[in-house]
Motif scaffolding. Sequence first.
Motif, PDB file in Angstrom:
ATOM      1  N   VAL A 105       0.841  -1.203   0.000  1.00  0.00           N
ATOM      2  CA  VAL A 105       0.000   0.000   0.000  1.00  0.00           C
ATOM      3  C   VAL A 105       0.878   1.257   0.000  1.00  0.00           C
ATOM      4  N   ALA A 106       1.939   1.237   0.797  1.00  0.00           N
ATOM      5  CA  ALA A 106       2.812   2.407   0.902  1.00  0.00           C
ATOM      6  C   ALA A 106       3.558   2.699  -0.396  1.00  0.00           C
ATOM      7  N   THR A 107       3.841   1.659  -1.190  1.00  0.00           N
ATOM      8  CA  THR A 107       4.606   1.844  -2.428  1.00  0.00           C
ATOM      9  C   THR A 107       3.715   1.925  -3.663  1.00  0.00           C
ATOM     10  N   SER A 108       2.401   2.053  -3.478  1.00  0.00           N
ATOM     11  CA  SER A 108       1.474   2.060  -4.612  1.00  0.00           C
ATOM     12  C   SER A 108       0.957   3.447  -4.955  1.00  0.00           C
ATOM     13  N   GLY A 109       1.628   4.491  -4.475  1.00  0.00           N
ATOM     14  CA  GLY A 109       1.216   5.843  -4.812  1.00  0.00           C
ATOM     15  C   GLY A 109      -0.034   6.307  -4.104  1.00  0.00           C
ATOM     16  N   ILE A 110      -0.370   5.657  -2.992  1.00  0.00           N
ATOM     17  CA  ILE A 110      -1.588   6.030  -2.265  1.00  0.00           C
ATOM     18  C   ILE A 110      -1.402   7.352  -1.532  1.00  0.00           C
ATOM     19  N   PHE A 111      -0.273   7.530  -0.848  1.00  0.00           N
ATOM     20  CA  PHE A 111      -0.060   8.728  -0.044  1.00  0.00           C
ATOM     21  C   PHE A 111       0.808   9.776  -0.731  1.00  0.00           C
ATOM     22  N   TYR A 112       1.469   9.386  -1.818  1.00  0.00           N
ATOM     23  CA  TYR A 112       2.370  10.311  -2.507  1.00  0.00           C
ATOM     24  C   TYR A 112       2.478   9.854  -3.952  1.00  0.00           C
ATOM     25  N   PRO A 113       2.585  10.784  -4.922  1.00  0.00           N
ATOM     26  CA  PRO A 113       2.634  10.372  -6.327  1.00  0.00           C
ATOM     27  C   PRO A 113       3.719   9.338  -6.601  1.00  0.00           C
ATOM     28  N   ILE A 114       3.350   8.257  -7.264  1.00  0.00           N
ATOM     29  CA  ILE A 114       4.273   7.159  -7.513  1.00  0.00           C
ATOM     30  C   ILE A 114       5.405   7.582  -8.446  1.00  0.00           C
ATOM     31  N   THR A 115       5.205   8.657  -9.214  1.00  0.00           N
ATOM     32  CA  THR A 115       6.236   9.126 -10.138  1.00  0.00           C
ATOM     33  C   THR A 115       7.452   9.680  -9.408  1.00  0.00           C
ATOM     34  N   ASN A 116       7.328   9.928  -8.102  1.00  0.00           N
ATOM     35  CA  ASN A 116       8.465  10.400  -7.314  1.00  0.00           C
ATOM     36  C   ASN A 116       9.280   9.262  -6.720  1.00  0.00           C
ATOM     37  N   TYR A 117       8.860   8.017  -6.963  1.00  0.00           N
ATOM     38  CA  TYR A 117       9.590   6.849  -6.479  1.00  0.00           C
ATOM     39  C   TYR A 117      10.587   6.388  -7.529  1.00  0.00           C
ATOM     40  N   PRO A 118      11.586   5.583  -7.142  1.00  0.00           N
ATOM     41  CA  PRO A 118      12.492   4.990  -8.138  1.00  0.00           C
ATOM     42  C   PRO A 118      11.714   4.155  -9.147  1.00  0.00           C
TER      43      PRO A 118
END
Length: 283
Positions: free
Chosen positions: A185-198
């Motif tokens: 859930v934390a890595t699925s862009g729920i709380f923050y745009p996923i485009t900012n992840y690696p």
Amino acid sequence: MNPTVTALRAGVLRGGIEVRHTLRSPQDLWNYFFPNLAFLVVMFFMRDATVPGTNFSLGARTLPSVLGGGLAFGALVTMMMALTVEREDGTLLRAKAIPNGMLGYLVGKVVQVSGMQLVSFVLLVVPGVFLVDGVELRGAGSWLTLLWVLALGLVACLPLGAIFGSLFANPRNVGVIMLPIMGLVATSGIFYPITNYPVWLQWIGQAFPVYWLGLGTRSALLPPEVAAVEIGGSWRHMETFGMLAGWAVLGLVVAPIVLRRMARRESGSSVAARKEKAMQRIN
């Protein structure tokens, strides 16, 4: 009357009864109300923060994400916990002893979990619309998108919860899989745009239905310009439908096989042994 139809009707009636019992239980209602209250408080304090690269409220962007992600998490965990608890107390064994009893049991669980997840959805979205600006249903198209995303998301997640629940005979062992689900859930862009992840983390998030449920609910409840911060700069409705439908088909094929094997292993002696171990832990 056809035995399968009878089992389906019994399952729907059972699910409706369990939903009513849950709605009349203060403890059960609190378990649904408190997490939603916590999310609303967090989003209220996030209302002045903005989505990177835009002037749009991060709290408003998070609300529909939490609606979709919470639906996926709730469907997985509630179904998983129900199966493990009722396997230990002998409910599944009693269902197995009735013709088509397992079918009726599973239909009842699907109705119950779906009903309570929709209650949670309402508890979060109604006050959330008033607390954060920018969230709205803009017409028939938005309503239609929200309905098919929620329905397909439930069908995608509930069988997975049943599969995971059938793997554990002891409810206390379910925690083994809770952390991976929370991490997903934390890595699925729920709380923050996923485009900012690696990039590698973006691919992991997109492989599972949690991300697509969050994306689908955002597409229904947020203005079109917010799609600029999503992967590809769009809401990707076709991809959302394809991924959720793929997970739904996979779950509906695998879940009955796993559940039938689990039910065949159930016996009076195995239930009695689990109850005895549980009593020993209490004492």
